[in-house]
Design a protein around this motif. Structure first.
Motif, PDB file in Angstrom:
ATOM      1  N   LYS A 118      19.682 -10.407 -10.469  1.00 53.54           N
ATOM      2  CA  LYS A 118      19.805 -10.728  -8.972  1.00 53.54           C
ATOM      3  C   LYS A 118      19.836  -9.431  -8.268  1.00 53.54           C
ATOM      4  N   GLU A 119      20.344  -8.435  -9.131  1.00 54.29           N
ATOM      5  CA  GLU A 119      20.423  -6.892  -8.315  1.00 54.29           C
ATOM      6  C   GLU A 119      19.184  -6.250  -8.423  1.00 54.29           C
ATOM      7  N   VAL A 120      18.000  -6.719  -8.955  1.00 55.92           N
ATOM      8  CA  VAL A 120      16.585  -6.072  -8.929  1.00 55.92           C
ATOM      9  C   VAL A 120      15.978  -6.479  -7.563  1.00 55.92           C
ATOM     10  N   VAL A 121      15.409  -5.435  -6.882  1.00 55.44           N
ATOM     11  CA  VAL A 121      14.770  -5.873  -5.613  1.00 55.44           C
ATOM     12  C   VAL A 121      13.550  -6.935  -6.243  1.00 55.44           C
ATOM     13  N   PRO A 122      13.240  -8.143  -5.547  1.00 55.16           N
ATOM     14  CA  PRO A 122      12.178  -8.788  -5.802  1.00 55.16           C
ATOM     15  C   PRO A 122      10.805  -8.485  -5.753  1.00 55.16           C
ATOM     16  N   TYR A 123       9.931  -8.962  -6.534  1.00 55.76           N
ATOM     17  CA  TYR A 123       8.445  -8.426  -6.697  1.00 55.76           C
ATOM     18  C   TYR A 123       7.856  -8.368  -5.336  1.00 55.76           C
ATOM     19  N   GLY A 124       7.782  -9.236  -4.487  1.00 56.46           N
ATOM     20  CA  GLY A 124       7.313  -9.491  -3.321  1.00 56.46           C
ATOM     21  C   GLY A 124       8.026  -8.828  -1.897  1.00 56.46           C
ATOM     22  N   HIS A 125       8.803  -8.248  -2.199  1.00 55.86           N
ATOM     23  CA  HIS A 125       9.892  -7.514  -1.256  1.00 55.86           C
ATOM     24  C   HIS A 125       9.085  -6.639  -0.440  1.00 55.86           C
ATOM     25  N   LYS A 126       9.041  -6.725   0.827  1.00 59.67           N
ATOM     26  CA  LYS A 126       8.357  -5.299   1.728  1.00 59.67           C
ATOM     27  C   LYS A 126       8.764  -4.115   1.468  1.00 59.67           C
ATOM     28  N   LEU A 127      10.003  -3.817   0.823  1.00 63.04           N
ATOM     29  CA  LEU A 127      10.197  -2.778   0.448  1.00 63.04           C
ATOM     30  C   LEU A 127       9.225  -1.942  -0.523  1.00 63.04           C
ATOM     31  N   ASN A 128       8.910  -2.756  -1.594  1.00 62.19           N
ATOM     32  CA  ASN A 128       7.802  -2.312  -2.426  1.00 62.19           C
ATOM     33  C   ASN A 128       6.753  -1.958  -1.806  1.00 62.19           C
ATOM     34  N   GLU A 129       6.324  -2.393  -0.757  1.00 68.08           N
ATOM     35  CA  GLU A 129       5.119  -1.941   0.061  1.00 68.08           C
ATOM     36  C   GLU A 129       5.217  -0.425   0.273  1.00 68.08           C
ATOM     37  N   TYR A 130       6.393  -0.224   1.299  1.00 65.61           N
ATOM     38  CA  TYR A 130       6.489   1.019   1.559  1.00 65.61           C
ATOM     39  C   TYR A 130       6.587   2.156   0.536  1.00 65.61           C
ATOM     40  N   ILE A 131       7.199   1.700  -0.601  1.00 67.24           N
ATOM     41  CA  ILE A 131       7.499   2.620  -1.881  1.00 67.24           C
ATOM     42  C   ILE A 131       5.847   2.887  -2.528  1.00 67.24           C
ATOM     43  N   MET A 132       5.242   1.849  -2.677  1.00 64.69           N
ATOM     44  CA  MET A 132       4.027   1.818  -3.346  1.00 64.69           C
ATOM     45  C   MET A 132       2.789   2.612  -2.535  1.00 64.69           C
ATOM     46  N   GLN A 133       2.938   2.478  -1.426  1.00 65.20           N
ATOM     47  CA  GLN A 133       1.656   2.867  -0.583  1.00 65.20           C
ATOM     48  C   GLN A 133       2.337   3.987   0.330  1.00 65.20           C
ATOM     49  N   ILE A 134       2.818   4.914  -0.171  1.00 63.39           N
ATOM     50  CA  ILE A 134       3.333   6.169   0.498  1.00 63.39           C
ATOM     51  C   ILE A 134       2.490   6.764   1.784  1.00 63.39           C
ATOM     52  N   GLY A 135       1.032   7.125   1.440  1.00 63.80           N
ATOM     53  CA  GLY A 135       0.281   7.613   2.548  1.00 63.80           C
ATOM     54  C   GLY A 135      -0.027   6.645   3.691  1.00 63.80           C
ATOM     55  N   ARG A 136       0.264   5.467   3.361  1.00 65.01           N
ATOM     56  CA  ARG A 136       0.085   4.365   4.832  1.00 65.01           C
ATOM     57  C   ARG A 136       1.258   4.337   5.553  1.00 65.01           C
ATOM     58  N   TYR A 137       2.391   4.808   5.128  1.00 65.96           N
ATOM     59  CA  TYR A 137       3.670   4.810   6.157  1.00 65.96           C
ATOM     60  C   TYR A 137       4.164   6.093   6.303  1.00 65.96           C
ATOM     61  N   SER A 138       5.087   6.483   7.447  1.00 64.79           N
ATOM     62  CA  SER A 138       5.581   7.661   7.841  1.00 64.79           C
ATOM     63  C   SER A 138       7.204   7.758   7.438  1.00 64.79           C
ATOM     64  N   LEU A 139       7.605   8.803   7.467  1.00 66.97           N
ATOM     65  CA  LEU A 139       9.172   9.020   7.281  1.00 66.97           C
ATOM     66  C   LEU A 139       9.848   8.274   8.465  1.00 66.97           C
ATOM     67  N   ALA A 140       9.190   8.056   9.617  1.00 63.45           N
ATOM     68  CA  ALA A 140       9.884   7.266  10.666  1.00 63.45           C
ATOM     69  C   ALA A 140       9.798   5.894  10.590  1.00 63.45           C
ATOM     70  N   ASP A 141       8.689   5.501   9.831  1.00 65.01           N
ATOM     71  CA  ASP A 141       8.632   4.038   9.327  1.00 65.01           C
ATOM     72  C   ASP A 141       9.707   3.434   8.442  1.00 65.01           C
ATOM     73  N   LEU A 142       9.842   4.420   7.712  1.00 64.59           N
ATOM     74  CA  LEU A 142      10.796   3.926   6.369  1.00 64.59           C
ATOM     75  C   LEU A 142      12.201   4.247   7.209  1.00 64.59           C
ATOM     76  N   ASP A 143      12.709   5.113   7.984  1.00 65.96           N
ATOM     77  CA  ASP A 143      13.759   5.115   8.555  1.00 65.96           C
ATOM     78  C   ASP A 143      14.091   4.100   9.203  1.00 65.96           C
ATOM     79  N   ASP A 144      13.124   3.377  10.299  1.00 66.55           N
ATOM     80  CA  ASP A 144      13.118   2.418  10.858  1.00 66.55           C
ATOM     81  C   ASP A 144      13.486   1.061  10.065  1.00 66.55           C
ATOM     82  N   TYR A 145      12.665   1.025   8.984  1.00 58.66           N
ATOM     83  CA  TYR A 145      12.937  -0.145   7.918  1.00 58.66           C
ATOM     84  C   TYR A 145      14.301  -0.019   7.475  1.00 58.66           C
ATOM     85  N   TYR A 146      14.772   1.126   6.972  1.00 59.22           N
ATOM     86  CA  TYR A 146      16.092   1.004   6.439  1.00 59.22           C
ATOM     87  C   TYR A 146      17.286   0.803   7.565  1.00 59.22           C
TER      88      TYR A 146
END
Length: 181
Positions: A39-67
């Motif tokens: 349960k402590e592992v982030v699920p496969y389809g979680h939106k977070l994985n998209e931010y982490i795996m597609q680094i060039g697609r998002y900005s630091l501001a996008d990740l900050d806003d997400y957090y």
């Protein structure tokens, strides 16, 4: 590993009397290979994985806003603290928070790190190094001390801390130095 998997597939194929390898794959997929994730592992389809795996697609501001705005809605989830660690680590390591972040963001994320057990110490060290340039030295010293002490208790709770310390012990000692300056 491939031979073992093929043997397992062949055994299941014979054992179940399946008429096709597709049917066998389906059985293996549902029974042997996919174990439930903790349960402590982030699920496969979680939106977070998209931010982490597609680094060039998002900005630091996008990740900050997400957090700050989206992830915070998941506080009740068992994986919440691991997700926080993943976002902060990604922001520092891949998105350049320590280099590009403003002073307020550095202070915010350094404050967040204080309550996270076994946050990657190299990420913590980068945040402390950057904070040293913009925050009061006594404040950085106090924060470093809290982070160090909090994590030393967590490390003491590890059944066999030797492998962890072999990998991260030196970095924790550098963090300790911040608390002694």
């Amino acid at each position: 590993m491939k031979n073992v998997l093929l043997s397992v597939l062949a055994s299941i194929f014979i054992w179940t009397g399946c008429s096709s390898i597709e049917s066998t794959s389906l059985i293996v997929d549902r029974t042997l290979i996919r174990e439930p994730r903790p349960k402590e592992v982030v699920p496969y389809g979680h939106k977070l994985n998209e931010y982490i795996m597609q680094i060039g697609r998002y900005s630091l501001a996008d990740l900050d806003d997400y957090y700050r705005n989206e992830l915070s809605r998941e506080k009740a989830e068992a994986y919440y603290n691991n997700a926080r660690k993943m976002v902060i680590s990604s922001m520092v390591q891949a998105y350049g928070l320590a280099e590009k972040g403003d002073d307020a963001s550095i202070a915010f994320y350094l404050n967040e790190v204080q309550g996270l057990k076994l946050m990657q110490p190299d990420v913590t060290l980068k945040l402390l190094s950057r904070a040293e340039k913009s925050m009061d030295s006594e404040e950085v010293k106090t924060i470093a001390g809290k982070i160090y002490e909090f994590n030393q208790k967590a490390i003491a709770g590890i059944e066999d801390p030797k492998p962890y310390l072999a990998r991260f012990g030196q970095v924790w000692e550098e963090i300790k130095l911040f608390s002694e300056r």
